[in-house]
Design a protein around this motif. Structure first.
Motif, PDB file in Angstrom:
ATOM      1  N   MET A   1       0.833  -1.203   0.000  1.00 51.24           N
ATOM      2  CA  MET A   1       0.000   0.000   0.000  1.00 51.24           C
ATOM      3  C   MET A   1       0.863   1.248   0.000  1.00 51.24           C
ATOM      4  O   MET A   1       0.541   2.231  -0.621  1.00 51.24           O
ATOM      5  N   THR A   2       1.999   1.150   0.620  1.00 50.09           N
ATOM      6  CA  THR A   2       2.876   2.337   0.658  1.00 50.09           C
ATOM      7  C   THR A   2       3.972   2.227  -0.379  1.00 50.09           C
ATOM      8  O   THR A   2       3.782   1.603  -1.409  1.00 50.09           O
ATOM      9  N   ASP A   3       5.118   2.766  -0.083  1.00 50.64           N
ATOM     10  CA  ASP A   3       6.199   2.850  -1.078  1.00 50.64           C
ATOM     11  C   ASP A   3       6.593   1.499  -1.664  1.00 50.64           C
ATOM     12  O   ASP A   3       6.949   1.423  -2.829  1.00 50.64           O
TER      13      ASP A   3
ATOM     14  N   SER B   1       4.305   0.753  -4.465  1.00 56.61           N
ATOM     15  CA  SER B   1       4.141   1.796  -5.483  1.00 56.61           C
ATOM     16  C   SER B   1       5.030   1.548  -6.690  1.00 56.61           C
ATOM     17  O   SER B   1       4.762   2.060  -7.770  1.00 56.61           O
TER      18      SER B   1
ATOM     19  N   LEU C   1       7.900   2.707  -7.086  1.00 57.73           N
ATOM     20  CA  LEU C   1       8.898   3.763  -7.162  1.00 57.73           C
ATOM     21  C   LEU C   1      10.057   3.430  -6.232  1.00 57.73           C
ATOM     22  O   LEU C   1       9.852   2.923  -5.139  1.00 57.73           O
TER      23      LEU C   1
ATOM     24  N   ASP D   1      12.226   5.193  -4.399  1.00 56.70           N
ATOM     25  CA  ASP D   1      12.288   5.859  -3.110  1.00 56.70           C
ATOM     26  C   ASP D   1      11.400   7.084  -3.137  1.00 56.70           C
ATOM     27  O   ASP D   1      11.636   8.005  -3.931  1.00 56.70           O
ATOM     28  N   PRO D   2      10.369   7.060  -2.370  1.00 55.94           N
ATOM     29  CA  PRO D   2       9.424   8.164  -2.447  1.00 55.94           C
ATOM     30  C   PRO D   2       9.878   9.396  -1.676  1.00 55.94           C
ATOM     31  O   PRO D   2       9.126  10.353  -1.552  1.00 55.94           O
ATOM     32  N   ASN D   3      11.085   9.367  -1.240  1.00 56.94           N
ATOM     33  CA  ASN D   3      11.569  10.510  -0.489  1.00 56.94           C
ATOM     34  C   ASN D   3      11.529  11.771  -1.360  1.00 56.94           C
ATOM     35  O   ASN D   3      12.035  11.786  -2.469  1.00 56.94           O
ATOM     36  N   ALA D   4      10.936  12.786  -0.833  1.00 58.54           N
ATOM     37  CA  ALA D   4      10.748  14.009  -1.610  1.00 58.54           C
ATOM     38  C   ALA D   4      12.069  14.714  -1.903  1.00 58.54           C
ATOM     39  O   ALA D   4      12.137  15.543  -2.801  1.00 58.54           O
TER      40      ALA D   4
ATOM     41  N   ARG E   1       4.542  10.739  -9.112  1.00 59.96           N
ATOM     42  CA  ARG E   1       5.135  10.368  -7.823  1.00 59.96           C
ATOM     43  C   ARG E   1       4.070  10.319  -6.736  1.00 59.96           C
ATOM     44  O   ARG E   1       4.017   9.398  -5.953  1.00 59.96           O
TER      45      ARG E   1
ATOM     46  N   GLY F   1       1.767   7.315  -6.634  1.00 58.62           N
ATOM     47  CA  GLY F   1       2.322   6.087  -6.089  1.00 58.62           C
ATOM     48  C   GLY F   1       2.339   6.047  -4.570  1.00 58.62           C
ATOM     49  O   GLY F   1       2.731   5.060  -3.987  1.00 58.62           O
ATOM     50  N   ARG F   2       1.974   7.096  -3.986  1.00 56.12           N
ATOM     51  CA  ARG F   2       2.059   7.150  -2.516  1.00 56.12           C
ATOM     52  C   ARG F   2       0.719   6.883  -1.854  1.00 56.12           C
ATOM     53  O   ARG F   2      -0.318   7.066  -2.444  1.00 56.12           O
ATOM     54  N   ALA F   3       0.816   6.565  -0.629  1.00 56.29           N
ATOM     55  CA  ALA F   3      -0.396   6.368   0.148  1.00 56.29           C
ATOM     56  C   ALA F   3      -1.093   7.696   0.361  1.00 56.29           C
ATOM     57  O   ALA F   3      -2.312   7.771   0.411  1.00 56.29           O
TER      58      ALA F   3
ATOM     59  N   GLU G   1       2.656  15.648  -0.958  1.00 54.19           N
ATOM     60  CA  GLU G   1       4.041  15.480  -0.564  1.00 54.19           C
ATOM     61  C   GLU G   1       4.274  15.914   0.875  1.00 54.19           C
ATOM     62  O   GLU G   1       5.037  15.291   1.608  1.00 54.19           O
TER      63      GLU G   1
ATOM     64  N   LEU H   1       3.735  13.351   3.332  1.00 50.77           N
ATOM     65  CA  LEU H   1       4.774  12.337   3.325  1.00 50.77           C
ATOM     66  C   LEU H   1       6.009  12.789   4.093  1.00 50.77           C
ATOM     67  O   LEU H   1       6.700  11.997   4.723  1.00 50.77           O
ATOM     68  N   LEU H   2       6.276  14.055   3.976  1.00 53.08           N
ATOM     69  CA  LEU H   2       7.445  14.571   4.663  1.00 53.08           C
ATOM     70  C   LEU H   2       7.286  14.436   6.175  1.00 53.08           C
ATOM     71  O   LEU H   2       8.241  14.204   6.894  1.00 53.08           O
TER      72      LEU H   2
ATOM     73  N   ARG I   1       6.462   9.225   7.616  1.00 57.07           N
ATOM     74  CA  ARG I   1       7.020   8.248   6.685  1.00 57.07           C
ATOM     75  C   ARG I   1       6.736   6.851   7.207  1.00 57.07           C
ATOM     76  O   ARG I   1       7.399   6.381   8.115  1.00 57.07           O
ATOM     77  N   PRO I   2       5.771   6.219   6.612  1.00 58.06           N
ATOM     78  CA  PRO I   2       5.425   4.897   7.117  1.00 58.06           C
ATOM     79  C   PRO I   2       6.601   3.948   6.905  1.00 58.06           C
ATOM     80  O   PRO I   2       7.289   4.028   5.883  1.00 58.06           O
TER      81      PRO I   2
END
Lengths: 175, 44, 281
Positions: A1-3, A6, A8, A10-13, C261, C264-266, C270, C273-274, C277-278
């Motif tokens: 469900m999360t990264d 997905s 992707l 690394d979903p790090n912004a 992007r 793709g996230r829950a 953004e 998310l910051l 972070r699960p």
């Protein structure tokens, strides 16, 4: 469900500007642009291009023979259709049935021409370079079906002053 | 004489330039409205 | 087509247009076009020269002794070829530059010049055809000059078609550059066709045998510089349109990237998310 799901990396912004690769690739639905419309465009272009090429090649030998060459090769040319270039040397005579008879010459070789077909342009007159399309007739005259006038690179202005200054000038009949 | 060839020739060419130029300007205006100012290189 | 394009452009980025509005007060609003001082100078010069050229070409200069008034087509026919030749030259140069250093400036310039060149080759064929009827006696002949010119037109139409193909930007630019380089051969063939082969068409207007009387030559000369100014004016505008399109494409791409992007996230945003972070927290 999360990264992890997905897909992707690394979903790090923080790496937003680094990870440009996936988006700069073409969209999956239009890969390579091979769709029907493009094929039609390319196909049409190839067809038209081929037609033009064909036309060009069939005329490629020479666009025209000069009178002296055409007379020289009269036997080989036989009844083939070709174009012949020369200067009009005699005033064209018109018969009742529309046939126009005149003589054409090039390099001192003269040929009689019998033209049946559309009237040549207004530029047609004695002394003009013309290109006739047709074939040799049995009696040795050239039977023309199209008569084109080839203009030279000399452009002479028709102005009234010239009458006095240029003795060789003759005003054309159409004014 | 032969003006029936000259006039259409001039109309097609000058009209063609005007039409193409006009469409080009219109297209340029529409695009310019959407472009943020920091992207306006080569435009002045 | 124009409408569809503009509607798709409208949703590019509300923020982009909003920021443009914000940064451009009323004084700048007028400048939101492809015009600049350069184009204004070129445009005014072109129009003025064109006006003078029309006066001389259609009025002050006399008819030719044999061609009569049809000779006046020369004053737009030959300048049109010059503009087309120069444009294809720019396409060639731009293509070389693009292949050498991936310059997007030259890529867009090559594209812009090819489009203007195609327009002027169409003018050349139309005016030539209209001139051919009263002088040669035919609108068209498969003569070397006319045949090679129509092949040149097709080749550059093909170039423009290639630029519209739905390919990745770099691949498309590269292929176009190759074609832009190859096609210059066709331009050379057109120019020398009257020399290399026997042709119904007269030789180059600036050839050794050419003779042209005073006012005719002057009208022709005016036509050349007027058309060069107008051609340059069109080229600058067309380049700027292409430039803006490429910039907007880039913006669109960046936005799409961010959106993808986020998809793709829950969490849709953004910012969220910051903060959370699960898996990590």
């Amino acid at each position: 469900m999360t990264d992890a799901n997905s897909g992707l990396p690394d979903p790090n912004a923080d790496d937003l500007d680094l990870d440009l690769t996936p988006a700069s690739r073409p969209g999956g639905d239009s890969t390579g642009g091979i769709n029907l419309r493009n094929w039609l465009i390319v196909g049409a272009l190839v067809l038209i291009g081929g037609a033009v090429m064909f036309q060009a090649l069939t005329n490629a030998r020479v666009f025209f023979y000069n009178v002296d060459e055409a007379v020289d090769q009269q036997a080989e040319l036989d009844d083939r259709t070709f174009r012949m270039q020369g200067t009009v040397v005699t005033e064209p005579a018109k018969a009742n049935d529309g046939t126009m008879t005149f003589a054409m010459s090039f390099n001192g070789v003269e040929a009689d021409v019998r033209h049946v077909g559309a009237e040549p342009s207004d530029l047609f007159r004695v002394g003009e370079r013309v290109v006739a399309e047709g074939s040799w007739d049995d009696d040795g005259a050239f039977r023309s079906s199209q008569l084109l006038v080839k203009h030279s690179e000399q452009y002479v202005e028709d102005n009234p002053d010239r009458l006095e200054t240029d003795p060789g000038y003759e005003p054309s009949e159409d004014r | 004489m032969h003006w029936e060839f000259v006039i259409p020739g001039y109309i097609i060419v000058l009209g063609g330039i005007a039409l193409y130029g006009g469409l080009l300007i219109r297209r340029g205006r529409r695009l310019a409205e959407q472009l943020p100012p920091e992207r306006r290189r080569f435009l002045d | 087509m124009g409408r569809a394009q503009s509607s798709s452009e409208a949703d590019v980025s509300p923020s982009a247009s909003a920021s443009a509005d914000a940064a451009t007060p009323a004084s700048r609003a007028q400048r939101l076009s492809t015009s600049s001082r350069l184009t204004r100078v070129l445009g005014i010069a072109g129009l003025l020269l064109l006006g003078i050229m029309l006066a001389f070409g259609l009025w002050f200069s006399g008819p030719e002794i044999a061609m009569r008034d049809s000779v006046r087509l020369l004053y737009i026919h030959v300048p049109s070829v010059f503009v087309a030749y120069l444009c294809f030259g720019v396409t060639f140069l731009g293509s070389v530059q693009y292949l050498r250093n991936q310059s997007s400036f030259w890529d867009l310039m090559a594209h812009a010049a090819a489009e203007i060149g195609v327009l002027f080759v169409v003018f050349v064929l139309v005016t030539g055809s209209l001139w051919g009827k009263p002088t040669w006696g035919t609108y068209w002949q498969w003569d070397p000059r006319l045949t090679s010119t129509s092949m040149m037109l097709l080749m550059y139409v093909g170039y423009l078609a290639l630029r519209r193909l739905d390919l990745p930007g770099e691949v498309r630019s590269q292929r176009a550059a190759v074609l832009g380089i190859v096609s210059i051969l066709n331009v050379i063939v057109v120019h020398y066709s009257v020399k290399w082969w026997r042709s119904l068409h007269q030789s180059q207007t600036f050839g050794i045998d050419t003779q042209m009387d005073g006012l005719m030559l002057f009208s022709f000369f005016l036509g050349v510089i007027a058309f060069l100014a107008i051609g340059a004016w069109l080229l600058v505008h067309r380049f700027r349109v292409g430039w803006m399109e490429s910039q907007l494409d880039e913006i669109r791409l960046e936005h799409a990237l961010v959106e993808r992007r986020n998809e793709g996230r829950a969490y849709p945003r953004e910012d969220d998310l910051l903060q959370v972070r699960p898996g990590e927290s």
